[in-house]
Design a protein around this motif. Sequence first.
Motif, mmCIF file in Angstrom:
data_model
loop_
_atom_site.group_PDB
_atom_site.id
_atom_site.type_symbol
_atom_site.label_atom_id
_atom_site.label_comp_id
_atom_site.label_asym_id
_atom_site.label_seq_id
_atom_site.Cartn_x
_atom_site.Cartn_y
_atom_site.Cartn_z
ATOM 1 N N TYR A 5 16.087 -6.408 -55.686
ATOM 2 C CA TYR A 5 15.596 -7.361 -56.680
ATOM 3 C C TYR A 5 14.859 -6.660 -57.820
ATOM 4 O O TYR A 5 14.131 -7.288 -58.565
ATOM 5 C CB TYR A 5 14.679 -8.406 -56.031
ATOM 6 C CG TYR A 5 15.406 -9.267 -55.036
ATOM 7 C CD1 TYR A 5 16.375 -10.170 -55.458
ATOM 8 C CD2 TYR A 5 15.145 -9.164 -53.684
ATOM 9 C CE1 TYR A 5 17.059 -10.955 -54.545
ATOM 10 C CE2 TYR A 5 15.826 -9.952 -52.761
ATOM 11 C CZ TYR A 5 16.775 -10.847 -53.198
ATOM 12 O OH TYR A 5 17.453 -11.617 -52.299
ATOM 13 N N SER A 6 15.064 -5.378 -57.938
ATOM 14 C CA SER A 6 14.423 -4.639 -59.014
ATOM 15 C C SER A 6 15.044 -5.048 -60.360
ATOM 16 O O SER A 6 16.159 -5.585 -60.411
ATOM 17 C CB SER A 6 14.592 -3.131 -58.807
ATOM 18 O OG SER A 6 15.954 -2.772 -58.961
ATOM 19 N N LEU A 7 14.330 -4.782 -61.410
ATOM 20 C CA LEU A 7 14.845 -5.101 -62.746
ATOM 21 C C LEU A 7 16.167 -4.395 -63.024
ATOM 22 O O LEU A 7 17.127 -5.042 -63.469
ATOM 23 C CB LEU A 7 13.808 -4.770 -63.823
ATOM 24 C CG LEU A 7 14.253 -5.026 -65.255
ATOM 25 C CD1 LEU A 7 14.613 -6.495 -65.482
ATOM 26 C CD2 LEU A 7 13.168 -4.579 -66.223
ATOM 27 N N PRO A 8 16.283 -3.095 -62.761
ATOM 28 C CA PRO A 8 17.573 -2.441 -63.018
ATOM 29 C C PRO A 8 18.719 -3.052 -62.218
ATOM 30 O O PRO A 8 19.814 -3.251 -62.742
ATOM 31 C CB PRO A 8 17.330 -0.985 -62.608
ATOM 32 C CG PRO A 8 15.863 -0.786 -62.745
ATOM 33 C CD PRO A 8 15.253 -2.109 -62.375
ATOM 34 N N ASP A 9 18.475 -3.367 -60.951
ATOM 35 C CA ASP A 9 19.532 -3.958 -60.126
ATOM 36 C C ASP A 9 19.914 -5.338 -60.642
ATOM 37 O O ASP A 9 21.092 -5.679 -60.721
ATOM 38 C CB ASP A 9 19.087 -4.051 -58.663
ATOM 39 C CG ASP A 9 20.198 -4.604 -57.786
ATOM 40 O OD1 ASP A 9 21.246 -3.926 -57.673
ATOM 41 O OD2 ASP A 9 20.030 -5.711 -57.247
ATOM 42 N N THR A 10 18.918 -6.125 -61.008
ATOM 43 C CA THR A 10 19.186 -7.466 -61.525
ATOM 44 C C THR A 10 19.986 -7.393 -62.818
ATOM 45 O O THR A 10 20.964 -8.125 -62.996
ATOM 46 C CB THR A 10 17.867 -8.225 -61.755
ATOM 47 O OG1 THR A 10 17.172 -8.307 -60.499
ATOM 48 C CG2 THR A 10 18.111 -9.613 -62.301
ATOM 49 N N LEU A 11 19.602 -6.490 -63.714
ATOM 50 C CA LEU A 11 20.341 -6.336 -64.970
ATOM 51 C C LEU A 11 21.756 -5.831 -64.725
ATOM 52 O O LEU A 11 22.695 -6.253 -65.408
ATOM 53 C CB LEU A 11 19.591 -5.394 -65.911
ATOM 54 C CG LEU A 11 18.279 -5.930 -66.466
ATOM 55 C CD1 LEU A 11 17.557 -4.850 -67.265
ATOM 56 C CD2 LEU A 11 18.493 -7.169 -67.300
ATOM 57 N N ASP A 12 21.913 -4.953 -63.736
ATOM 58 C CA ASP A 12 23.249 -4.460 -63.414
ATOM 59 C C ASP A 12 24.134 -5.590 -62.900
ATOM 60 O O ASP A 12 25.319 -5.664 -63.231
ATOM 61 C CB ASP A 12 23.169 -3.341 -62.382
ATOM 62 C CG ASP A 12 24.498 -2.641 -62.208
ATOM 63 O OD1 ASP A 12 25.060 -2.165 -63.227
ATOM 64 O OD2 ASP A 12 24.986 -2.579 -61.066
ATOM 65 N N ILE A 14 23.791 -8.770 -63.712
ATOM 66 C CA ILE A 14 24.095 -9.586 -64.894
ATOM 67 C C ILE A 14 25.221 -8.935 -65.688
ATOM 68 O O ILE A 14 26.150 -9.610 -66.160
ATOM 69 C CB ILE A 14 22.845 -9.797 -65.763
ATOM 70 C CG1 ILE A 14 21.834 -10.682 -65.023
ATOM 71 C CG2 ILE A 14 23.209 -10.406 -67.122
ATOM 72 C CD1 ILE A 14 20.473 -10.752 -65.688
ATOM 73 N N TYR A 15 25.157 -7.625 -65.848
ATOM 74 C CA TYR A 15 26.196 -6.884 -66.559
ATOM 75 C C TYR A 15 27.554 -7.045 -65.855
ATOM 76 O O TYR A 15 28.572 -7.284 -66.505
ATOM 77 C CB TYR A 15 25.804 -5.412 -66.651
ATOM 78 C CG TYR A 15 26.872 -4.515 -67.214
ATOM 79 C CD1 TYR A 15 27.139 -4.511 -68.580
ATOM 80 C CD2 TYR A 15 27.615 -3.676 -66.395
ATOM 81 C CE1 TYR A 15 28.123 -3.692 -69.108
ATOM 82 C CE2 TYR A 15 28.598 -2.858 -66.919
ATOM 83 C CZ TYR A 15 28.839 -2.865 -68.273
ATOM 84 O OH TYR A 15 29.815 -2.057 -68.786
ATOM 85 N N THR A 16 27.546 -6.947 -64.522
ATOM 86 C CA THR A 16 28.779 -7.118 -63.757
ATOM 87 C C THR A 16 29.337 -8.525 -63.947
ATOM 88 O O THR A 16 30.544 -8.713 -64.108
ATOM 89 C CB THR A 16 28.532 -6.828 -62.264
ATOM 90 O OG1 THR A 16 28.062 -5.477 -62.145
ATOM 91 C CG2 THR A 16 29.789 -6.996 -61.442
ATOM 92 N N ASN A 17 28.449 -9.518 -63.947
ATOM 93 C CA ASN A 17 28.882 -10.891 -64.205
ATOM 94 C C ASN A 17 29.484 -11.016 -65.600
ATOM 95 O O ASN A 17 30.480 -11.718 -65.801
ATOM 96 C CB ASN A 17 27.719 -11.865 -64.066
ATOM 97 C CG ASN A 17 27.335 -12.130 -62.635
ATOM 98 O OD1 ASN A 17 28.052 -11.762 -61.714
ATOM 99 N ND2 ASN A 17 26.200 -12.758 -62.435
ATOM 100 N N GLN A 18 28.884 -10.333 -66.570
ATOM 101 C CA GLN A 18 29.396 -10.374 -67.941
ATOM 102 C C GLN A 18 30.825 -9.840 -67.985
ATOM 103 O O GLN A 18 31.692 -10.430 -68.637
ATOM 104 C CB GLN A 18 28.497 -9.550 -68.862
ATOM 105 C CG GLN A 18 29.017 -9.443 -70.282
ATOM 106 C CD GLN A 18 28.136 -8.583 -71.161
ATOM 107 O OE1 GLN A 18 26.920 -8.663 -71.083
ATOM 108 N NE2 GLN A 18 28.746 -7.765 -71.994
ATOM 109 N N LEU A 19 31.073 -8.738 -67.286
ATOM 110 C CA LEU A 19 32.418 -8.167 -67.265
ATOM 111 C C LEU A 19 33.408 -9.110 -66.595
ATOM 112 O O LEU A 19 34.553 -9.254 -67.051
ATOM 113 C CB LEU A 19 32.412 -6.814 -66.551
ATOM 114 C CG LEU A 19 31.631 -5.698 -67.229
ATOM 115 C CD1 LEU A 19 31.693 -4.428 -66.379
ATOM 116 C CD2 LEU A 19 32.123 -5.437 -68.638
ATOM 117 N N ALA A 20 32.971 -9.763 -65.528
ATOM 118 C CA ALA A 20 33.847 -10.718 -64.838
ATOM 119 C C ALA A 20 34.166 -11.906 -65.736
ATOM 120 O O ALA A 20 35.320 -12.357 -65.806
ATOM 121 C CB ALA A 20 33.187 -11.190 -63.545
ATOM 122 N N LEU A 21 33.170 -12.411 -66.430
ATOM 123 C CA LEU A 21 33.402 -13.524 -67.358
ATOM 124 C C LEU A 21 34.321 -13.106 -68.499
ATOM 125 O O LEU A 21 35.194 -13.867 -68.922
ATOM 126 C CB LEU A 21 32.070 -14.043 -67.906
ATOM 127 C CG LEU A 21 31.214 -14.815 -66.912
ATOM 128 C CD1 LEU A 21 29.815 -15.045 -67.490
ATOM 129 C CD2 LEU A 21 31.868 -16.132 -66.556
#
Length: 72
Positions: A5-12, A14-21
Motif C-alpha cells: 500500500y505504499s505510494l509507489p506501489d499504488t501509483l504503479d 494506477i499506471y497499470t490500470n491506465q495501460l489496460a484502459l
Amino acid sequence: MPTEYSLPDTLDRIYTNQLALEAAIMELTLLIEQQGHTEVGENVRGALYAIGENAGHIKQGIAKLVLQHRGD
C-alpha cells in the motif's frame, strides 16, 4: 505502512490500470472504425496519443519514487 500500500506501489497499480484502459479503448476504437466512424476513431486516437506520450514520464516518476521509498 505495508509495502503493497505504499505510494509507489499504488501509483504503479494506477499506471497499470491506465495501460489496460488504453488497450481496451483502442479495441473499441478499432471496432468503431470498422463500422465506418473514422472521425470518431481519429479523435480517440488523438487522446490515446496523449496518454502514450505521458506514459514514459509517469513510469520514470514512479521509478524515482520507488528508489526514494527504498532509501527510507
